[in-house]
Scaffold this active site. Structure first.
Site, PDB file in Angstrom:
ATOM      1  N   ASP A 241       3.982  -5.598   3.811  1.00 32.89           N
ATOM      2  CA  ASP A 241       2.743  -5.171   3.177  1.00 32.89           C
ATOM      3  C   ASP A 241       1.590  -6.119   3.490  1.00 32.89           C
ATOM      4  O   ASP A 241       0.437  -5.704   3.459  1.00 32.89           O
ATOM      5  CB  ASP A 241       2.937  -5.070   1.663  1.00 32.89           C
ATOM      6  CG  ASP A 241       3.731  -3.834   1.295  1.00 32.89           C
ATOM      7  OD1 ASP A 241       3.104  -2.807   1.006  1.00 32.89           O
ATOM      8  OD2 ASP A 241       4.975  -3.888   1.315  1.00 32.89           O
ATOM      9  N   ASN A 251       6.636  -8.358   1.169  1.00 34.84           N
ATOM     10  CA  ASN A 251       7.246  -7.029   1.269  1.00 34.84           C
ATOM     11  C   ASN A 251       7.877  -6.704  -0.078  1.00 34.84           C
ATOM     12  O   ASN A 251       7.832  -7.519  -1.016  1.00 34.84           O
ATOM     13  CB  ASN A 251       8.277  -7.004   2.401  1.00 34.84           C
ATOM     14  CG  ASN A 251       8.712  -5.591   2.760  1.00 34.84           C
ATOM     15  OD1 ASN A 251       7.872  -4.719   2.988  1.00 34.84           O
ATOM     16  ND2 ASN A 251      10.012  -5.352   2.778  1.00 34.84           N
TER      17      ASN A 251
END
Length: 348
Positions: A241, A251
């Site tokens: 992310d 993440n």
């Protein structure tokens, strides 16, 4: 909808609305919803109807373009610009961790800077949003091509959360090599964690891979170590992310633990990510904001309370994996390893 997952477009621009695959309804119901206002877009991102960093970015870009198209006052260019900035900040507030959200909106504002009229600005914003979606599909395909070369026929690979086609424009990031390998006749065995507390692995990843005819087995999160040992897992691959300048990676919560397990079992731990997820503005993962979500995601399951009433809950949506646990970062421009600070700076 066709059955091949790689043909599913989870976010589609329809001119006067956005057609969005409601990932909250999967896997039991495949439902596309119409987003007609920027408020619809904000709510869909915040409530996880759309999730996955690239898909969030694409949805936000279309959302800003949708608002721009509905703007009244063709002669009020300055007012359009100021309100455009406000709407950009509004959309950015929907989820703070995934950098693609801010990245996509920044691209739209940069493209808008070349406009001289409201109508020209509206056209440029729509063009740029559509370009972001088109580019993401090409980027994901390239990530898959690079990553597929890391695996051999019959390999068993573990993945976490959902970094597949419905999290992007198409193909996905961490799941892309499974689709590309399937196309080439290379059969891989995938083990997918359920991904508590929202079960993206159980609801989404397993659904995607089964649609594509890929050999996938679901495990609970706390089975990972045993599965690595007993099922001869050859590697772990996840999405991202946000990636800091030094390679530290945010993440889905649980990723850091899997990276530590990979080190303990001496197997590679890969991060698959488009360059748009790399944030060179932050030096390390310590600067990445970690979203904390509603306690009911932990205390309830399908609306049914499963925890002791009144218990305190800590519910971070993400964790950060330090760069030293990452074997390689796979991007659309190639596979990076070693000194991530230098390698990422060269590619961006």
């Amino acid at each position: 909808m066709t059955t091949g997952t790689t043909t599913i477009r989870s976010v589609q621009w329809k001119g006067d609305h956005i057609l969005l695959l409601d990932q909250q309804k999967l896997p039991h119901k495949t439902e596309f919803i119409k987003l007609t206002t920027i408020e619809d877009v904000w709510e869909s991102i915040h409530s996880l109807k759309v999730r996955g960093a690239p898909a969030i970015g694409i949805t936000a870009a279309f959302g800003l373009a949708l608002w721009a198209k509905s703007f009244k006052g063709k002669e009020n260019f300055l007012g359009f610009y100021y309100e455009l900035e406000e709407k950009r900040s509004y959309l950015e507030s929907s989820r703070p961790t995934a950098v693609n959200l801010a990245w996509a909106l920044a691209r739209l504002l940069k493209r808008f800077s070349g406009a001289a009229t409201v109508e020209e600005g509206q056209s440029l914003l729509i063009e740029e949003a559509r370009a972001i979606a088109t580019e993401d599909e090409r980027v994901c395909r390239s990530i898959g091509e690079h990553a597929a070369g890391l695996f051999s026929h019959g390999d068993a690979v573990l993945t976490h959360c959902n970094a597949g086609g419905i999290a992007t424009a198409r193909y996905g990031t961490a799941l892309a090599p499974f689709y590309i390998s399937k196309e080439k006749g290379v059969e891989l065995k995938v083990y997918a964690t359920e991904t508590r507390p929202v079960l993206q692995g159980a609801r989404l990843t397993v659904w995607e891979l089964m649609q594509a005819g890929i050999d996938v087995t679901l495990i609970t999160d706390n089975m990972a170590a045993h599965t690595i040992a007993e099922k001869n897992i050859s590697a772990i691959i996840v999405g991202a992310d946000r990636i800091a300048a030094n390679g530290d990676t945010a993440n889905k919560i649980g990723t850091r633990g899997l990276a530590i397990l990979a080190r303990a079992f001496n197997i590679p731990f890969y991060v698959a990510s488009p360059l748009s997820t790399i944030d060179l503005a932050i030096e390390t993962g310590n600067e990445i904001p970690i979203e904390e979500r509603n306690s009911e995601e932990v205390t309830h399951l399908n609306g049914v309370e499963v925890a002791a009433k009144g218990v305190k809950v800590y519910n971070p949506a993400f964790d950060v994996t330090p760069n030293e646990y990452i074997t390689a970062i796979i991007t659309e421009k190639g596979i990076l390893s070693g000194n991530y600070k230098e390698a990422l700076a060269e590619l961006k």
